[in-house]
Design an enzyme around this catalytic site. Structure first.
Site, PDB file in Angstrom:
ATOM      1  N   LYS A  54       0.848  -1.211   0.000  1.00 16.61           N
ATOM      2  CA  LYS A  54       0.000   0.000   0.000  1.00 16.61           C
ATOM      3  C   LYS A  54       0.876   1.253   0.000  1.00 16.61           C
ATOM      4  O   LYS A  54       0.589   2.226  -0.700  1.00 16.61           O
ATOM      5  CB  LYS A  54      -0.936  -0.002   1.214  1.00 16.61           C
ATOM      6  CG  LYS A  54      -2.041  -1.069   1.128  1.00 16.61           C
ATOM      7  CD  LYS A  54      -2.812  -1.200   2.451  1.00 16.61           C
ATOM      8  CE  LYS A  54      -3.788  -2.347   2.418  1.00 16.61           C
ATOM      9  NZ  LYS A  54      -4.480  -2.560   3.707  1.00 16.61           N
ATOM     10  N   GLN A  98      -4.048  -1.198  10.171  1.00 13.11           N
ATOM     11  CA  GLN A  98      -4.094  -2.517   9.536  1.00 13.11           C
ATOM     12  C   GLN A  98      -4.658  -3.557  10.511  1.00 13.11           C
ATOM     13  O   GLN A  98      -4.245  -3.645  11.658  1.00 13.11           O
ATOM     14  CB  GLN A  98      -2.674  -2.912   9.067  1.00 13.11           C
ATOM     15  CG  GLN A  98      -2.600  -4.195   8.265  1.00 13.11           C
ATOM     16  CD  GLN A  98      -3.260  -4.115   6.897  1.00 13.11           C
ATOM     17  OE1 GLN A  98      -3.437  -3.037   6.327  1.00 13.11           O
ATOM     18  NE2 GLN A  98      -3.653  -5.254   6.356  1.00 13.11           N
ATOM     19  N   ASP A 121     -10.807   3.274   4.905  1.00  7.39           N
ATOM     20  CA  ASP A 121     -11.215   1.864   4.872  1.00  7.39           C
ATOM     21  C   ASP A 121     -12.746   1.723   4.818  1.00  7.39           C
ATOM     22  O   ASP A 121     -13.256   0.653   4.490  1.00  7.39           O
ATOM     23  CB  ASP A 121     -10.752   1.154   6.156  1.00  7.39           C
ATOM     24  CG  ASP A 121      -9.455   0.386   5.983  1.00  7.39           C
ATOM     25  OD1 ASP A 121      -9.224  -0.147   4.880  1.00  7.39           O
ATOM     26  OD2 ASP A 121      -8.695   0.314   6.964  1.00  7.39           O
TER      27      ASP A 121
HETATM   28  N1  GUN Z   1      -6.622  -6.334   6.740  1.00  9.67           N
HETATM   29  C1  GUN Z   1      -6.972  -7.039   5.637  1.00  9.67           C
HETATM   30  N2  GUN Z   1      -7.606  -6.241   4.762  1.00  9.67           N
HETATM   31  C2  GUN Z   1      -7.664  -5.017   5.309  1.00  9.67           C
HETATM   32  C3  GUN Z   1      -8.192  -3.760   4.872  1.00  9.67           C
HETATM   33  O1  GUN Z   1      -8.766  -3.615   3.795  1.00  9.67           O
HETATM   34  N3  GUN Z   1      -8.023  -2.720   5.738  1.00  9.67           N
HETATM   35  C4  GUN Z   1      -7.410  -2.858   6.938  1.00  9.67           C
HETATM   36  N4  GUN Z   1      -7.319  -1.788   7.706  1.00  9.67           N
HETATM   37  N5  GUN Z   1      -6.926  -4.005   7.371  1.00  9.67           N
HETATM   38  C5  GUN Z   1      -7.039  -5.077   6.557  1.00  9.67           C
END
Ligand code: GUN
Length: 296
Positions: A54, A98, A121
């Site tokens: 990311k 995350q 998110d």
């Molecule tokens: N863990 C797995 N997918 C995601 C996501 O899309 N956002 C976040 N914050 N954590 C994750």
């Protein structure tokens, strides 16, 4: 006849290049550089890979990004304080904590502490609620990526029967809510099937568009599908494979080989929904930087 393969990697690249152009316009016209902060708690290997990917994607499109790495024994209080720091930082437009978090931290407390205007998110209950009632919001990245994949691959869901298999808060429920809105790129007739069903086939057989988000390897087979269905496979599952170098391979929730003989179009795993998730995170952050959310 074999199904058309929906190339998520290529579509995600298109979106990223559109974002890159928008970012340079935003910089030159308004002097704004979109900023995204990541908080990573602990050493979860998959999370480390995701956050790195990311961050790299941010760099490629010209965003500012920062990753705060905290030890696994960080207290909930300390994490809440970090969230507040980024909430109050004017150079940060999007904040992503995350998941999963270590078990001693209540994930919901953290999600609810994020400023909803920075919640790229789309996990904050305010954003989830706004989605349900059809207001402008941050759509969660994987569900929004699925919608974008459908539209950009020429499979507009309007008027189609979409069957979602799975009811998680991060995929099943939000994608069902996105696709049933009376809006462009949505307007579908939506069924959500889940583990409460004794047999999934009566539901999956009725799908014009099937979205598999079960978290179980290859549980949807060609025999469960209608001829000509469009299949979106959200699954990322490791299965043992002594023939491969790592000893495992990645498969989806759909049995690709049998499904692709029945479907008119299908997403591969990897290279289908996965790349779209990051593209939509960038799109949400750009939207946050432009302060479009909540102004309508
Ligand atoms: N863990 C797995 N997918 C995601 C996501 O899309 N956002 C976040 N914050 N954590 C994750």
């Amino acid at each position: 006849m074999s199904a058309h393969i929906i190339d998520g990697k290529k579509i995600a690249e298109e979106i990223r290049s559109e974002i890159k152009q928008e970012v340079s316009r935003l910089k030159s016209e308004q002097g704004i550089v979109p900023g995204l902060a990541f908080i990573l708690v602990g050493e979860n290997p998959a999370s480390q890979v995701y956050v790195k990917m990311k961050g790299k994607a941010c760099e490629e499109v010209g965003f500012f990004s920062i990753t705060e790495r905290l030890p696994a024994d960080t207290s909930e209080q300390v994490l809440l304080e970090k969230v507040q720091l980024f909430n109050n930082d004017p150079t940060i437009h999007g904040l992503l904590v995350q998941l999963p978090l270590p078990p001693h931290i209540n994930e919901q407390h953290i999600i609810e502490a994020i400023d909803p205007r920075k919640d790229v998110d789309g996990f904050h209950p305010m954003n989830v609620g706004r989605l349900v009632i059809g207001l402008e919001t941050f759509r969660s990245c994987t569900p929004a990526g699925i919608q974008e994949l459908l539209v950009r691959s020429g499979n507009d869901p309007s008027g189609k029967h979409v069957v979602v298999v799975g009811r998680s808060n991060i995929v099943g429920k939000p994608v069902a809510n996105i696709l049933l809105q009376k809006q462009k790129g949505a307007n579908a007739i939506v069924t959500v099937a889940h583990t409460g069903a004794k047999d999934l086939t009566p539901y999956t057989k009725e799908a014009d568009i099937l979205i598999a988000a079960t978290g179980k390897a290859e549980v949807i087979t060609g025999a469960m599908l209608k001829k000509g269905v469009v299949v979106i496979d959200v699954g990322i599952n490791r299965v043992e494979d002594p023939m491969s170098k790592q000893g495992y391979r990645i498969v989806g929730d759909v049995h690709f080989e049998s499904a692709s003989r029945v479907a008119s179009a299908i997403t591969p795993v990897p290279g289908g929904v996965g790349p779209m998730t990051i593209a939509m995170l960038l799109k949400n952050t750009l939207q946050a930087a432009r302060k479009l959310v909540f102004e309508r």
